[in-house]
Design a protein around this motif. Structure first.
Motif, PDB file in Angstrom:
ATOM      1  N   LEU A   1       0.794  -1.238   0.000  1.00 24.21           N
ATOM      2  CA  LEU A   1       0.000   0.000   0.000  1.00 24.21           C
ATOM      3  C   LEU A   1       0.823   1.283   0.000  1.00 24.21           C
ATOM      4  O   LEU A   1       0.461   2.265  -0.666  1.00 24.21           O
ATOM      5  CB  LEU A   1      -0.923   0.030   1.233  1.00 24.21           C
ATOM      6  CG  LEU A   1      -2.005  -1.047   1.277  1.00 24.21           C
ATOM      7  CD1 LEU A   1      -2.807  -0.911   2.566  1.00 24.21           C
ATOM      8  CD2 LEU A   1      -2.927  -0.966   0.068  1.00 24.21           C
TER       9      LEU A   1
ATOM     10  N   LEU B   1       1.416   3.540  -3.029  1.00 24.73           N
ATOM     11  CA  LEU B   1       0.274   4.182  -3.693  1.00 24.73           C
ATOM     12  C   LEU B   1       0.045   5.609  -3.196  1.00 24.73           C
ATOM     13  O   LEU B   1      -0.603   6.417  -3.858  1.00 24.73           O
ATOM     14  CB  LEU B   1      -1.009   3.377  -3.441  1.00 24.73           C
ATOM     15  CG  LEU B   1      -1.039   1.920  -3.943  1.00 24.73           C
ATOM     16  CD1 LEU B   1      -2.361   1.262  -3.560  1.00 24.73           C
ATOM     17  CD2 LEU B   1      -0.857   1.871  -5.450  1.00 24.73           C
TER      18      LEU B   1
ATOM     19  N   ALA C   1      -4.324  12.118   3.506  1.00 22.18           N
ATOM     20  CA  ALA C   1      -5.131  10.934   3.229  1.00 22.18           C
ATOM     21  C   ALA C   1      -5.827  10.460   4.503  1.00 22.18           C
ATOM     22  O   ALA C   1      -6.996  10.071   4.473  1.00 22.18           O
ATOM     23  CB  ALA C   1      -4.253   9.826   2.649  1.00 22.18           C
TER      24      ALA C   1
ATOM     25  N   ARG D   1      -8.826  12.691   5.178  1.00 26.72           N
ATOM     26  CA  ARG D   1      -9.958  12.463   4.263  1.00 26.72           C
ATOM     27  C   ARG D   1     -10.709  11.178   4.620  1.00 26.72           C
ATOM     28  O   ARG D   1     -11.938  11.147   4.611  1.00 26.72           O
ATOM     29  CB  ARG D   1      -9.473  12.433   2.810  1.00 26.72           C
ATOM     30  CG  ARG D   1      -9.113  13.821   2.303  1.00 26.72           C
ATOM     31  CD  ARG D   1      -8.736  13.826   0.838  1.00 26.72           C
ATOM     32  NE  ARG D   1      -7.358  13.401   0.593  1.00 26.72           N
ATOM     33  CZ  ARG D   1      -6.299  14.195   0.726  1.00 26.72           C
ATOM     34  NH1 ARG D   1      -6.441  15.445   1.093  1.00 26.72           N
ATOM     35  NH2 ARG D   1      -5.079  13.721   0.475  1.00 26.72           N
TER      36      ARG D   1
ATOM     37  N   PHE E   1     -14.566  11.081   5.936  1.00 27.06           N
ATOM     38  CA  PHE E   1     -15.531  10.270   5.198  1.00 27.06           C
ATOM     39  C   PHE E   1     -16.243   9.294   6.129  1.00 27.06           C
ATOM     40  O   PHE E   1     -17.476   9.177   6.106  1.00 27.06           O
ATOM     41  CB  PHE E   1     -14.855   9.509   4.051  1.00 27.06           C
ATOM     42  CG  PHE E   1     -15.797   8.526   3.420  1.00 27.06           C
ATOM     43  CD1 PHE E   1     -16.758   8.951   2.507  1.00 27.06           C
ATOM     44  CD2 PHE E   1     -15.776   7.181   3.792  1.00 27.06           C
ATOM     45  CE1 PHE E   1     -17.677   8.053   1.975  1.00 27.06           C
ATOM     46  CE2 PHE E   1     -16.697   6.286   3.268  1.00 27.06           C
ATOM     47  CZ  PHE E   1     -17.649   6.724   2.354  1.00 27.06           C
ATOM     48  N   LEU E   2     -15.476   8.571   6.945  1.00 27.76           N
ATOM     49  CA  LEU E   2     -16.077   7.555   7.824  1.00 27.76           C
ATOM     50  C   LEU E   2     -16.976   8.201   8.875  1.00 27.76           C
ATOM     51  O   LEU E   2     -18.052   7.681   9.185  1.00 27.76           O
ATOM     52  CB  LEU E   2     -14.991   6.709   8.486  1.00 27.76           C
ATOM     53  CG  LEU E   2     -14.215   5.788   7.533  1.00 27.76           C
ATOM     54  CD1 LEU E   2     -13.070   5.102   8.273  1.00 27.76           C
ATOM     55  CD2 LEU E   2     -15.136   4.744   6.891  1.00 27.76           C
TER      56      LEU E   2
ATOM     57  N   LEU F   1     -16.503   7.531  -4.374  1.00 27.17           N
ATOM     58  CA  LEU F   1     -15.253   6.874  -3.981  1.00 27.17           C
ATOM     59  C   LEU F   1     -14.663   5.976  -5.048  1.00 27.17           C
ATOM     60  O   LEU F   1     -13.448   5.931  -5.226  1.00 27.17           O
ATOM     61  CB  LEU F   1     -15.461   6.082  -2.687  1.00 27.17           C
ATOM     62  CG  LEU F   1     -15.487   6.909  -1.409  1.00 27.17           C
ATOM     63  CD1 LEU F   1     -15.406   5.980  -0.202  1.00 27.17           C
ATOM     64  CD2 LEU F   1     -14.346   7.926  -1.361  1.00 27.17           C
TER      65      LEU F   1
ATOM     66  N   ARG G   1     -12.886   8.162  -7.441  1.00 26.14           N
ATOM     67  CA  ARG G   1     -11.676   8.756  -6.862  1.00 26.14           C
ATOM     68  C   ARG G   1     -10.540   7.737  -6.705  1.00 26.14           C
ATOM     69  O   ARG G   1      -9.391   8.126  -6.515  1.00 26.14           O
ATOM     70  CB  ARG G   1     -11.985   9.379  -5.500  1.00 26.14           C
ATOM     71  CG  ARG G   1     -12.828  10.646  -5.563  1.00 26.14           C
ATOM     72  CD  ARG G   1     -12.776  11.362  -4.236  1.00 26.14           C
ATOM     73  NE  ARG G   1     -13.967  12.146  -3.926  1.00 26.14           N
ATOM     74  CZ  ARG G   1     -14.067  13.460  -4.146  1.00 26.14           C
ATOM     75  NH1 ARG G   1     -13.090  14.127  -4.713  1.00 26.14           N
ATOM     76  NH2 ARG G   1     -15.171  14.096  -3.799  1.00 26.14           N
ATOM     77  N   HIS G   2     -10.871   6.455  -6.760  1.00 20.34           N
ATOM     78  CA  HIS G   2      -9.824   5.425  -6.681  1.00 20.34           C
ATOM     79  C   HIS G   2      -9.343   4.964  -8.054  1.00 20.34           C
ATOM     80  O   HIS G   2      -8.415   4.170  -8.141  1.00 20.34           O
ATOM     81  CB  HIS G   2     -10.312   4.225  -5.853  1.00 20.34           C
ATOM     82  CG  HIS G   2     -10.360   4.518  -4.379  1.00 20.34           C
ATOM     83  ND1 HIS G   2     -11.355   5.256  -3.798  1.00 20.34           N
ATOM     84  CD2 HIS G   2      -9.506   4.200  -3.369  1.00 20.34           C
ATOM     85  CE1 HIS G   2     -11.138   5.375  -2.500  1.00 20.34           C
ATOM     86  NE2 HIS G   2     -10.016   4.751  -2.205  1.00 20.34           N
TER      87      HIS G   2
ATOM     88  N   PHE H   1      -5.664   4.626  -9.030  1.00 18.89           N
ATOM     89  CA  PHE H   1      -4.840   3.605  -8.381  1.00 18.89           C
ATOM     90  C   PHE H   1      -5.266   2.229  -8.861  1.00 18.89           C
ATOM     91  O   PHE H   1      -6.454   1.943  -8.986  1.00 18.89           O
ATOM     92  CB  PHE H   1      -4.983   3.698  -6.855  1.00 18.89           C
ATOM     93  CG  PHE H   1      -4.912   5.119  -6.363  1.00 18.89           C
ATOM     94  CD1 PHE H   1      -3.710   5.820  -6.430  1.00 18.89           C
ATOM     95  CD2 PHE H   1      -6.039   5.769  -5.882  1.00 18.89           C
ATOM     96  CE1 PHE H   1      -3.646   7.140  -6.017  1.00 18.89           C
ATOM     97  CE2 PHE H   1      -5.984   7.085  -5.464  1.00 18.89           C
ATOM     98  CZ  PHE H   1      -4.788   7.778  -5.530  1.00 18.89           C
TER      99      PHE H   1
ATOM    100  N   ALA I   1     -17.044  -2.445   1.236  1.00 23.95           N
ATOM    101  CA  ALA I   1     -16.516  -1.243   0.584  1.00 23.95           C
ATOM    102  C   ALA I   1     -15.192  -1.528  -0.123  1.00 23.95           C
ATOM    103  O   ALA I   1     -14.958  -1.056  -1.237  1.00 23.95           O
ATOM    104  CB  ALA I   1     -16.337  -0.129   1.622  1.00 23.95           C
TER     105      ALA I   1
ATOM    106  N   MET J   1     -14.148  -1.298  -4.329  1.00 24.68           N
ATOM    107  CA  MET J   1     -13.105  -0.421  -4.864  1.00 24.68           C
ATOM    108  C   MET J   1     -12.159  -1.147  -5.829  1.00 24.68           C
ATOM    109  O   MET J   1     -11.322  -0.520  -6.475  1.00 24.68           O
ATOM    110  CB  MET J   1     -12.288   0.166  -3.707  1.00 24.68           C
ATOM    111  CG  MET J   1     -12.270   1.669  -3.636  1.00 24.68           C
ATOM    112  SD  MET J   1     -13.889   2.418  -3.643  1.00 24.68           S
ATOM    113  CE  MET J   1     -14.219   2.497  -1.895  1.00 24.68           C
TER     114      MET J   1
END
Ligand code: HEM
Length: 129
Positions: free
Chosen positions: A33, A36, A45, A48, A52-53, A72, A75-76, A79, A120, A124
Motif C-alpha cells: 500500500l 500508492l 489521506a 480524508r 468520510f467515515l 469513492l 476517486r480510486h 490507483f 466497501a 473499490m
C-alpha cells in the motif's frame, strides 16, 4: 427522540480518530500500500478517510462540505486496486478495528463496521489481479 447514531454509540470523534490513525500507521509500513500514497505525506489521506467515515456513520458532514459527493470508486480510479491491494487494505483496517476496545465497540457494532469495510473494499477493486 433520543435515537443515537452509530457514530455516537461507538465513541464519536475519538474513536474515528483512533481508528484512522492506527490504520495509517499500518499503511505506512505496508509494502503493497505505501507506494500508492504520496511519499512525504499520509496526513492528508488520513484526514480524508476520517472525515468520510465520520460522515458515513452519522457524524459531522465535514467530508462533503470540503470534498463534495464522495464518488469513492471514481476517486480510486487513478490507483490500480486488485485483490492484493484490497487484502492489504483490509489487513490494515482489521488491525485498526481490533485496536478499539470492547468498551467502545461492542460485538454488534464491531460486526457492522467489519462487514461494511469488507463490502466497501471489494467495491473499490478495479483491476483483476
Ligand atoms: C483515497 C487507496 C479502499 C476511502 C485513497 C487514496 C489511495 C487509496 C491511494 C489517495 C490518498 C489521498 O486521499 O490522498 C485505497 C486502496 C483501497 C482503498 C488501495 C483498497 C481497497 C478504500 C475504502 C474506503 C476508502 C474501502 C472507504 C471505506 C477513501 C477516501 C479517500 C481515499 C475517503 C479520499 C477521497 C477524496 O476525497 O479524495 N484511497 N483505498 N478507500 N480512500 Fe481509499
Amino acid at each position: 427522540d433520543g435515537a443515537q447514531t452509530f457514530y455516537d454509540a461507538v465513541g464519536g470523534a475519538q474513536t474515528f480518530d483512533d481508528l484512522t490513525s492506527r490504520f495509517y500507521a499500518e499503511v505506512a509500513r505496508d509494502e503493497v500500500l505505501r507506494p500508492l500514497y504520496p511519499e512525504d505525506d499520509l496526513e492528508g489521506a488520513e484526514r480524508r478517510l476520517r472525515m468520510f467515515l465520520e460522515q458515513y456513520w452519522g457524524g459531522p458532514r465535514t467530508y462533503s462540505d470540503e470534498r463534495g459527493h464522495p464518488r469513492l470508486r471514481m476517486r480510486h480510479n487513478p490507483f490500480r486496486i486488485g485483490p492484493l491491494e484490497r487484502d492489504a487494505w483490509l489487513r490494515c483496517m482489521h488491525t485498526a478495528i481490533a485496536s478499539i476496545g470492547p468498551d467502545r465497540l461492542d460485538d454488534e457494532h464491531r460486526a457492522a463496521l467489519v462487514g461494511y469495510m469488507e463490502m466497501a473494499a471489494q467495491s473499490m477493486v478495479n483491476a483483476p489481479m
